[in-house]
Design an enzyme around this catalytic site. Sequence first.
Site, PDB file in Angstrom:
ATOM      1  N   HIS A 139      -4.598  28.356  -0.612  1.00 53.72           N
ATOM      2  CA  HIS A 139      -5.172  29.371   0.279  1.00 53.72           C
ATOM      3  C   HIS A 139      -5.347  28.713   1.658  1.00 53.72           C
ATOM      4  CE1 HIS A 139      -8.484  31.914   1.856  1.00 53.72           C
ATOM      5  NE2 HIS A 139      -8.075  32.819   0.996  1.00 53.72           N
ATOM      6  N   ASP A 216     -10.436  23.497  -5.590  1.00 58.47           N
ATOM      7  CA  ASP A 216     -10.816  24.809  -5.062  1.00 58.47           C
ATOM      8  C   ASP A 216     -10.962  25.731  -6.273  1.00 58.47           C
ATOM      9  OD1 ASP A 216     -10.789  27.428  -4.242  1.00 58.47           O
ATOM     10  OD2 ASP A 216      -9.252  27.163  -2.701  1.00 58.47           O
ATOM     11  N   GLN A 219     -10.978  30.835  -7.626  1.00 59.95           N
ATOM     12  CA  GLN A 219     -10.395  31.771  -8.599  1.00 59.95           C
ATOM     13  C   GLN A 219     -10.550  31.301 -10.044  1.00 59.95           C
ATOM     14  OE1 GLN A 219      -9.517  34.685  -7.714  1.00 59.95           O
ATOM     15  NE2 GLN A 219      -9.159  34.488  -5.521  1.00 59.95           N
ATOM     16  N   LYS A 242     -17.092  36.319  -5.637  1.00 62.69           N
ATOM     17  CA  LYS A 242     -16.004  36.550  -6.609  1.00 62.69           C
ATOM     18  C   LYS A 242     -16.539  36.427  -8.040  1.00 62.69           C
ATOM     19  CE  LYS A 242     -12.566  34.407  -3.554  1.00 62.69           C
ATOM     20  NZ  LYS A 242     -11.829  35.478  -2.901  1.00 62.69           N
ATOM     21  N   CYS A 380      -3.741  35.399   2.343  1.00 62.10           N
ATOM     22  CA  CYS A 380      -4.158  34.142   2.995  1.00 62.10           C
ATOM     23  C   CYS A 380      -3.386  32.950   2.422  1.00 62.10           C
ATOM     24  CB  CYS A 380      -5.664  33.913   2.887  1.00 62.10           C
ATOM     25  SG  CYS A 380      -6.624  35.212   3.657  1.00 62.10           S
TER      26      CYS A 380
HETATM   27  N1  C6P Z   1      -9.374  34.594  -1.635  1.00 58.51           N
HETATM   28  C1  C6P Z   1      -8.279  36.736  -2.006  1.00 58.51           C
HETATM   29  O1  C6P Z   1      -8.181  37.953  -1.861  1.00 58.51           O
HETATM   30  P1  C6P Z   1     -14.124  32.588   0.563  1.00 58.51           P
HETATM   31  O2  C6P Z   1     -13.511  33.574   1.533  1.00 58.51           O
HETATM   32  O3  C6P Z   1     -14.675  31.390   1.259  1.00 58.51           O
HETATM   33  O4  C6P Z   1     -15.076  33.206  -0.384  1.00 58.51           O
HETATM   34  O5  C6P Z   1     -12.921  32.097  -0.373  1.00 58.51           O
HETATM   35  C2  C6P Z   1     -11.766  31.555   0.184  1.00 58.51           C
HETATM   36  C3  C6P Z   1     -10.761  31.262  -0.874  1.00 58.51           C
HETATM   37  C4  C6P Z   1     -10.431  29.950  -1.158  1.00 58.51           C
HETATM   38  N2  C6P Z   1      -9.582  29.621  -2.131  1.00 58.51           N
HETATM   39  C5  C6P Z   1      -8.990  30.552  -2.888  1.00 58.51           C
HETATM   40  C6  C6P Z   1      -8.073  30.132  -3.989  1.00 58.51           C
HETATM   41  C7  C6P Z   1      -9.254  31.906  -2.659  1.00 58.51           C
HETATM   42  O6  C6P Z   1      -8.676  32.821  -3.427  1.00 58.51           O
HETATM   43  C8  C6P Z   1     -10.142  32.283  -1.617  1.00 58.51           C
HETATM   44  C9  C6P Z   1     -10.391  33.717  -1.292  1.00 58.51           C
HETATM   45  C10 C6P Z   1      -9.486  36.023  -1.423  1.00 58.51           C
HETATM   46  O7  C6P Z   1      -7.437  36.086  -2.619  1.00 58.51           O
HETATM   47  C11 C6P Z   1      -9.691  36.397   0.006  1.00 58.51           C
HETATM   48  S1  C6P Z   1      -8.383  35.881   1.050  1.00 58.51           S
END
Ligand code: C6P
Length: 423
Positions: A139, A216, A219, A242, A380
């Site tokens: 991401h 990370d 997910q 999430k 992203c």
């Molecule tokens: N992915 C998606 O629709 P934040 O925004 O900080 O809560 O998470 C960022 C982030 C980091 N790593 C991974 C693997 C992610 O999937 C995400 C967030 C969302 O897939 C929003 S782009």
Amino acid sequence: MVTEMSSSRPKIDPPRPAFDVERIRADFPALRQTVHGRPLVYLDNAASAQKPSRVIETVRRYYTDDYANVHRGLHYLSERASDAFEAARGKVRAFLNAREDREIVFVRGTTEAINLVASSFGQAHLKAGDEILITEMEHHSNIVPWQLLGERLGTVLKVAPVNDAGELLMDEFERLLGPRTRLVAVTHVSNALGTINPVERIIELAHARGARVLIDGAQSAPHAAVDVQALDCDFYAFSGHKLYGPTGIGALYGKRELLESMPPYQGGGEMIREVSFTRTTYAELPFKFEAGTPHIVGAIGLGAAIDYLREIGLDAVARHESELLDYATPRLREIPGLRLVGTAARKAGIASFLLDGVHTHDVGTILDRHGVAVRAGHHCTMPLMTRFGVSGTTRASFALYNTRAEIDVLVEAIRQAQELFRR
Ligand code: C6P
């Protein structure tokens, strides 16, 4: 998927009732609504999940009865809020099976957690020429902070490629893991493809070469049990929103000795021991990394989300989502002109796809008219989309409250989108 990820978790949760998706759905008020006259089918869970009444009620109650700033006042409400805030930290610690509460730093979410590590670990442990190894499926939150660091320090970003199924090429990964690699930063589960990375092996290989590892977990945390001690990762980051919790809160786990070796990320109230105009000393962990008033109610709400998930059981959640993926995959494949992007052998509940002759955004819009919420775009992960030669995909992502009937609605809505564009 999930059994592999959870095999090492200690069995500390009490016995639970059998997984009952209808009972679970009743816990989520948002799922009761209709959209464009159709029952909502919420399949945008990888972006953000809906909230159970338990979380909504906890947040309401804290703002109504228990609200005060934490760690500051000596008064009753402040003490009560501080206790609840620290209890939430304890819940995150138990959720990740970290050793100590002070290894849990509250942050805004995964993005802030990774930026914290880039900035602070970078300052303490990295210099020009040192390498950070990521993968092609990261991401933007796990790419850009390392690029910013490179601009500041002269560190070098290396990228391990994926195959056509969206699996990490482990030979390439090993080849890129060189004597100058200081940090490996890798997603546990790809948000765009659903691939589950072999993080156990990645951590083992990285440690054997003396590199630290950041996982990370944006997910993975909501979908399967995670045990940071069994994994032996150095850092693990996730987002509350999430995980059925509030927005604007998340956590960074870091091994204590590592966090202790790192300077503060931001300066301000709460993170100090003593301040003068000439010299400031810093607070103990984790407060050293928590400058300013934190998202108090967010953390408490996250604690409620964790309680909720643990009562259901992460293994049951993982099994349910895995079954949904097994149900959805052949049905999606049957649709002529539909191509799945991300067909890894180990996959989480994410189905990304392209539909011949229909732009991904149009697919998203038509599905929305059927009440089906999905995400369309690059998710992203622009470099990953480039790797697959596409500008984006349509993505359905499953959660504990989704059903087979909802997948049938998705499939039918895709067929109708196709019909519309065939005319
Ligand atoms: N992915 C998606 O629709 P934040 O925004 O900080 O809560 O998470 C960022 C982030 C980091 N790593 C991974 C693997 C992610 O999937 C995400 C967030 C969302 O897939 C929003 S782009």
